[in-house]
Design a protein around this motif. Structure first.
Motif, PDB file in Angstrom:
ATOM      1  N   LEU A 118      61.378   4.913 -35.525  1.00 30.43           N
ATOM      2  CA  LEU A 118      60.149   5.220 -36.405  1.00 30.43           C
ATOM      3  C   LEU A 118      60.483   6.179 -37.248  1.00 30.43           C
ATOM      4  O   LEU A 118      61.225   7.027 -37.275  1.00 30.43           O
ATOM      5  CB  LEU A 118      59.023   5.748 -35.166  1.00 30.43           C
ATOM      6  CG  LEU A 118      58.545   4.885 -34.027  1.00 30.43           C
ATOM      7  CD1 LEU A 118      57.753   5.644 -33.142  1.00 30.43           C
ATOM      8  CD2 LEU A 118      58.049   3.641 -34.464  1.00 30.43           C
ATOM      9  N   PRO A 119      59.539   6.298 -38.504  1.00 35.96           N
ATOM     10  CA  PRO A 119      59.460   7.207 -39.494  1.00 35.96           C
ATOM     11  C   PRO A 119      59.421   8.732 -38.606  1.00 35.96           C
ATOM     12  O   PRO A 119      58.538   8.807 -37.657  1.00 35.96           O
ATOM     13  CB  PRO A 119      58.375   6.971 -40.357  1.00 35.96           C
ATOM     14  CG  PRO A 119      58.090   5.588 -39.740  1.00 35.96           C
ATOM     15  CD  PRO A 119      58.331   5.303 -38.480  1.00 35.96           C
ATOM     16  N   ALA A 120      60.197   9.764 -39.167  1.00 37.02           N
ATOM     17  CA  ALA A 120      60.202  11.084 -38.317  1.00 37.02           C
ATOM     18  C   ALA A 120      58.663  11.491 -38.358  1.00 37.02           C
ATOM     19  O   ALA A 120      58.275  12.153 -37.553  1.00 37.02           O
ATOM     20  CB  ALA A 120      60.835  12.005 -39.279  1.00 37.02           C
ATOM     21  N   ASP A 121      57.890  11.287 -39.694  1.00 34.07           N
ATOM     22  CA  ASP A 121      56.591  12.030 -39.810  1.00 34.07           C
ATOM     23  C   ASP A 121      55.470  10.862 -39.193  1.00 34.07           C
ATOM     24  O   ASP A 121      54.353  10.639 -39.992  1.00 34.07           O
ATOM     25  CB  ASP A 121      56.350  12.168 -41.240  1.00 34.07           C
ATOM     26  CG  ASP A 121      56.387  11.221 -42.127  1.00 34.07           C
ATOM     27  OD1 ASP A 121      56.971   9.820 -41.522  1.00 34.07           O
ATOM     28  OD2 ASP A 121      56.361  11.361 -43.402  1.00 34.07           O
ATOM     29  N   VAL A 122      55.804  10.505 -38.107  1.00 38.68           N
ATOM     30  CA  VAL A 122      54.870   9.396 -37.695  1.00 38.68           C
ATOM     31  C   VAL A 122      53.388   9.829 -37.521  1.00 38.68           C
ATOM     32  O   VAL A 122      52.254   9.340 -37.716  1.00 38.68           O
ATOM     33  CB  VAL A 122      55.301   8.776 -36.347  1.00 38.68           C
ATOM     34  CG1 VAL A 122      54.976   9.581 -35.048  1.00 38.68           C
ATOM     35  CG2 VAL A 122      55.116   7.262 -36.246  1.00 38.68           C
ATOM     36  N   ALA A 143      53.205  -1.042 -27.207  1.00 38.73           N
ATOM     37  CA  ALA A 143      53.764  -0.368 -28.666  1.00 38.73           C
ATOM     38  C   ALA A 143      52.585   0.788 -29.069  1.00 38.73           C
ATOM     39  O   ALA A 143      53.296   2.013 -29.513  1.00 38.73           O
ATOM     40  CB  ALA A 143      53.349  -1.396 -29.440  1.00 38.73           C
ATOM     41  N   VAL A 144      51.535   0.821 -28.538  1.00 42.22           N
ATOM     42  CA  VAL A 144      50.471   1.714 -28.845  1.00 42.22           C
ATOM     43  C   VAL A 144      50.847   3.110 -27.996  1.00 42.22           C
ATOM     44  O   VAL A 144      50.864   4.210 -28.623  1.00 42.22           O
ATOM     45  CB  VAL A 144      48.911   1.281 -28.652  1.00 42.22           C
ATOM     46  CG1 VAL A 144      48.233   2.811 -29.040  1.00 42.22           C
ATOM     47  CG2 VAL A 144      48.565   0.565 -29.905  1.00 42.22           C
ATOM     48  N   ASP A 145      51.203   2.955 -26.684  1.00 41.96           N
ATOM     49  CA  ASP A 145      51.725   4.011 -26.008  1.00 41.96           C
ATOM     50  C   ASP A 145      52.959   4.697 -26.462  1.00 41.96           C
ATOM     51  O   ASP A 145      52.853   5.922 -26.387  1.00 41.96           O
ATOM     52  CB  ASP A 145      52.296   3.421 -24.577  1.00 41.96           C
ATOM     53  CG  ASP A 145      50.989   2.973 -23.574  1.00 41.96           C
ATOM     54  OD1 ASP A 145      49.963   3.433 -23.709  1.00 41.96           O
ATOM     55  OD2 ASP A 145      51.146   2.344 -22.826  1.00 41.96           O
ATOM     56  N   LEU A 146      53.735   3.979 -26.803  1.00 42.85           N
ATOM     57  CA  LEU A 146      55.083   4.399 -27.548  1.00 42.85           C
ATOM     58  C   LEU A 146      54.856   5.211 -28.847  1.00 42.85           C
ATOM     59  O   LEU A 146      55.055   6.498 -29.138  1.00 42.85           O
ATOM     60  CB  LEU A 146      56.017   3.312 -27.999  1.00 42.85           C
ATOM     61  CG  LEU A 146      56.741   2.751 -26.847  1.00 42.85           C
ATOM     62  CD1 LEU A 146      57.580   1.548 -27.187  1.00 42.85           C
ATOM     63  CD2 LEU A 146      57.971   4.030 -26.257  1.00 42.85           C
TER      64      LEU A 146
END
Ligand code: URA
Length: 209
Positions: A118-122, A143-146
């Motif tokens: 994922l992008p670092a600044d999620v 996916a939302v949990d993650l």
């Protein structure tokens, strides 16, 4: 239905009918999925904040509006979600792309994570999860949990077809996640496929069986 936006634009509905048709081959299927994702991006981004900017046209100064500051991220669930990515990037080229890989455990039928980048600044981004089919909702919930574990706090889900079961499962666990879909179908069959749906989205995109 709360938090569910059905995109009923004629172009979306026309293209969805072609996508569903069993006679549509992989090349056309891929093109149509990308086009529908692009058209839906128009609705998903409707509430992005604008700010006034000063620019100069060839004729003179002009106060215009541009999207202000909000950074976007699109997160396809592998593999079928990949088919929607380019449609979004055509409209939002600055969006970063994260990837979540999930497979279904044959014993438990539950999704299991095998990849997550994922992008670092999620946490600073408005995230749009992409998955053409919201079926049982298991993958979407995971996916939302993650994403939330990694600090995300603004998440939407974009799919082409949703089953009532999937909408309910996602709402139950994550009521804050808005769902954008082109259709809500009848139900799931015994194999977890959406009826009437479009078949296996990944297989139809990539020509596998
Ligand atoms: N995944 C698919 O590709 N199709 C369905 O109908 C359900 C899940």
């Amino acid at each position: 239905m709360r938090n569910v936006y059905v995109i009923d634009h004629p172009l979306v509905q026309h293209k969805l009918a072609l996508i569903r048709d069993e006679r549509t081959g992989a090349k056309e299927f891929r093109e149509l999925v990308e086009e529908v994702a692009m058209l839906m991006a128009y609705e998903v981004t409707r509430y992005l904040p604008l700010e006034e900017v000063e620019i100069k046209t060839p004729i003179g100064p002009c106060k215009a509006k541009m999207i202000s500051g909000k950074k976007l991220g699109v997160v396809p669930i592998l593999r079928a979600g990949l088919g929607m990515v380019n449609g979004l990037l055509k409209l939002i080229p600055a969006a970063k792309v994260g990837h979540i890989g999930l497979y279904r455990d044959p014993e438990t039928l539950q999704p299991v994570e095998y990849y997550c980048k994922l992008p670092a600044d999620v946490g600073e981004r408005e995230l749009i999860i992409l998955d053409p089919m919201l079926a049982t909702g298991g993958s979407a919930v995971m996916a939302v949990d993650l994403l939330k574990e990694k600090g995300a706090n603004s998440i939407k889900l974009m799919c082409l077809i949703a089953a009532p079961e999937g909408i309910e499962a996602l709402h139950k666990k994550h009521p804050d996640v808005d769902i954008y879909t082109a259709a809500i179908d009848e139900r799931l069959n015994d194999h977890g496929y959406i009826v009437p749906g479009l078949g296996d989205a990944g297989d139809r995109l990539f020509g596998t069986k």
